[in-house]
Design an enzyme around this catalytic site. Structure first.
Site, PDB file in Angstrom:
ATOM      1  N   LYS A  71       0.872  -1.182   0.000  1.00 11.62           N
ATOM      2  CA  LYS A  71       0.000   0.000   0.000  1.00 11.62           C
ATOM      3  C   LYS A  71       0.909   1.232   0.000  1.00 11.62           C
ATOM      4  O   LYS A  71       1.293   1.744   1.049  1.00 11.62           O
ATOM      5  CB  LYS A  71      -0.913  -0.038   1.229  1.00 11.62           C
ATOM      6  CG  LYS A  71      -2.067   0.946   1.175  1.00 11.62           C
ATOM      7  CD  LYS A  71      -3.053   0.668   2.287  1.00 11.62           C
ATOM      8  CE  LYS A  71      -4.133   1.718   2.392  1.00 11.62           C
ATOM      9  NZ  LYS A  71      -5.077   1.751   1.282  1.00 11.62           N
TER      10      LYS A  71
HETATM   11  N1  PPE Z   1      -7.815  -1.711  -2.762  1.00  7.58           N
HETATM   12  C1  PPE Z   1      -7.323  -0.463  -2.756  1.00  7.58           C
HETATM   13  C2  PPE Z   1      -6.652   0.063  -3.973  1.00  7.58           C
HETATM   14  C3  PPE Z   1      -7.452   0.309  -1.597  1.00  7.58           C
HETATM   15  O1  PPE Z   1      -6.948   1.541  -1.581  1.00  7.58           O
HETATM   16  C4  PPE Z   1      -8.116  -0.210  -0.476  1.00  7.58           C
HETATM   17  C5  PPE Z   1      -8.275   0.599   0.771  1.00  7.58           C
HETATM   18  C6  PPE Z   1      -8.618  -1.522  -0.537  1.00  7.58           C
HETATM   19  C7  PPE Z   1      -8.447  -2.249  -1.703  1.00  7.58           C
HETATM   20  C8  PPE Z   1      -9.294  -2.177   0.637  1.00  7.58           C
HETATM   21  O2  PPE Z   1      -8.368  -2.495   1.642  1.00  7.58           O
HETATM   22  P1  PPE Z   1      -8.779  -2.556   3.176  1.00  7.58           P
HETATM   23  O3  PPE Z   1      -9.006  -1.166   3.634  1.00  7.58           O
HETATM   24  O4  PPE Z   1      -7.622  -3.202   3.841  1.00  7.58           O
HETATM   25  O5  PPE Z   1     -10.007  -3.383   3.267  1.00  7.58           O
HETATM   26  N2  PPE Z   1      -8.358   1.993   0.579  1.00  7.58           N
HETATM   27  C9  PPE Z   1      -8.091   2.880   1.678  1.00  7.58           C
HETATM   28  C10 PPE Z   1      -7.864   4.281   1.183  1.00  7.58           C
HETATM   29  C11 PPE Z   1      -9.001   5.204   1.081  1.00  7.58           C
HETATM   30  C12 PPE Z   1      -8.552   6.602   0.729  1.00  7.58           C
HETATM   31  O6  PPE Z   1      -9.199   7.240  -0.119  1.00  7.58           O
HETATM   32  O7  PPE Z   1      -7.574   7.093   1.300  1.00  7.58           O
HETATM   33  C13 PPE Z   1      -9.111   2.712   2.790  1.00  7.58           C
HETATM   34  O8  PPE Z   1     -10.196   2.184   2.572  1.00  7.58           O
HETATM   35  O9  PPE Z   1      -8.789   3.100   3.917  1.00  7.58           O
END
Ligand code: PPE
Length: 304
Positions: free
Chosen positions: A157
């Protein structure tokens, strides 16, 4: 945005408006940052962070891929997060731990730049709009694809990966949609700009595998566990684009987006165009555990 009071920076609490960096910070120029995003929910026993340790572990994994030595232990980061929430006196919030190559030397090599760490928290409402969780969202398949394997590691990330996310998100917003779904380099469904994706097909759930250039979402993992406990089969499976339009239900998952139904894709309604029963059931269980109203048999909550 809604400001909070203090931000943790390299071990110290600084007032919100003073949490600043030098303009030659490496991460600003070359995208060298890794971060997390998690939520802290209001419960009867006070605020509780959802899957704190799993998020911190992913932060360390992201840093490891990029050879960044975080100058703290995971336990110290967890404690910094909890203390930041306490000092800001928030009942619920979004949490953003950030690790970045700081100010030291210009040039692509990050080795002579420090690894700086910050933790910010703020109040953040529904990510995809005020009614998204109940009504669902209208989305499009993006003309931008996710990064190819062995280019930008999708499992990390990192700030840099979000340039791709920004292309997907801006295109969707300018075309009047709430979000975009990206395909992977082979043309299979990957994920949203900030969410993983699930489809329901003949009563079973399908979600793209890690090899489809996705972030290994912690909400994705939570949904897989809840679904299996409900005796719903979950398969990590390549999803051809056209399967989206045929699905019985489609939803996004993410810490920010939580579980958000998708009601149309490319202006094609998903089933009846309303939140489906399996999505609703998973939401009920997810929000039930997060808010402390359901027994947390998974150990997902850390009380602040
Ligand atoms: N894919 C991506 C590309 C992504 O950024 C997130 C989280 C996820 C999947 C889901 O991951 P998880 O949160 O572990 O379930 N995106 C984060 C960023 C949001 C933002 O705009 O900043 C979040 O949901 O916190």
């Amino acid at each position: 945005m809604k400001k909070a009071k203090v931000i943790w920076m390299n071990g110290e609490f600084v007032p919100w408006d003073e949490a600043q960096v030098h303009v030659l910070t490496h991460g600003l120029h070359y995208g060298s940052s890794v971060f997390e995003g998690m939520r802290c929910y209001k419960t009867k026993k006070g605020p509780a962070v959802f899957r704190l340790e799993d998020h911190t572990q992913r932060l360390f994994h992201s840093a490891r891929i990029y050879r960044m030595d975080i100058p703290h232990t995971p336990e110290e980061i967890n404690e910094a997060i909890l203390e930041t929430i306490r000092r800001n006196r928030l009942k619920s919030c979004y949490i953003r731990p950030l690790v970045y190559r700081g100010y030291g030397e210009m040039g692509v090599s990050p080795f002579n730049c420090p690894v700086d760490v910050a933790v910010a928290v703020w109040e953040w409402g529904q990510y995809l709009g005020p009614e998204a969780v109940e009504q669902g969202v209208d989305v499009m398949v993006s003309s931008w694809q996710r990064m190819a394997p062995n280019t930008f590691p999708a499992m990390a990330k990192t700030g840099a990966n979000y340039m791709n996310s920004q292309l997907i998100k801006m295109e969707a917003l300018l075309y009047g949609f709430v979000e975009g779904i990206a395909l992977d380099v082979a043309g299979y469904v990957s994920e949203g700009s900030g969410e993983n994706l699930f489809i329901l097909w003949k009563g079973e759930l399908y979600t793209p595998p890690l090899g489809a250039s996705i972030l290994p979402g912690i909400t994705r993992d939570s949904v897989i566990r809840l679904a299996r406990d409900n005796k719903i089969e979950v398969r990590q499976h390549l999803i051809p684009r056209e399967w989206l339009y045929m699905a019985e239900e489609v939803f996004f998952t993410g810490s920010a987006a939580e579980i958000t139904p998708i009601r149309s894709i490319d202006k094609i309604a998903i089933a009846t165009g309303k939140r489906g029963p399996v999505t609703a059931q998973l939401q009920k269980q997810y929000f039930g555990v997060a808010s402390g109203q359901r027994r947390d048999k998974y150990g997902w909550l850390t009380y602040v």
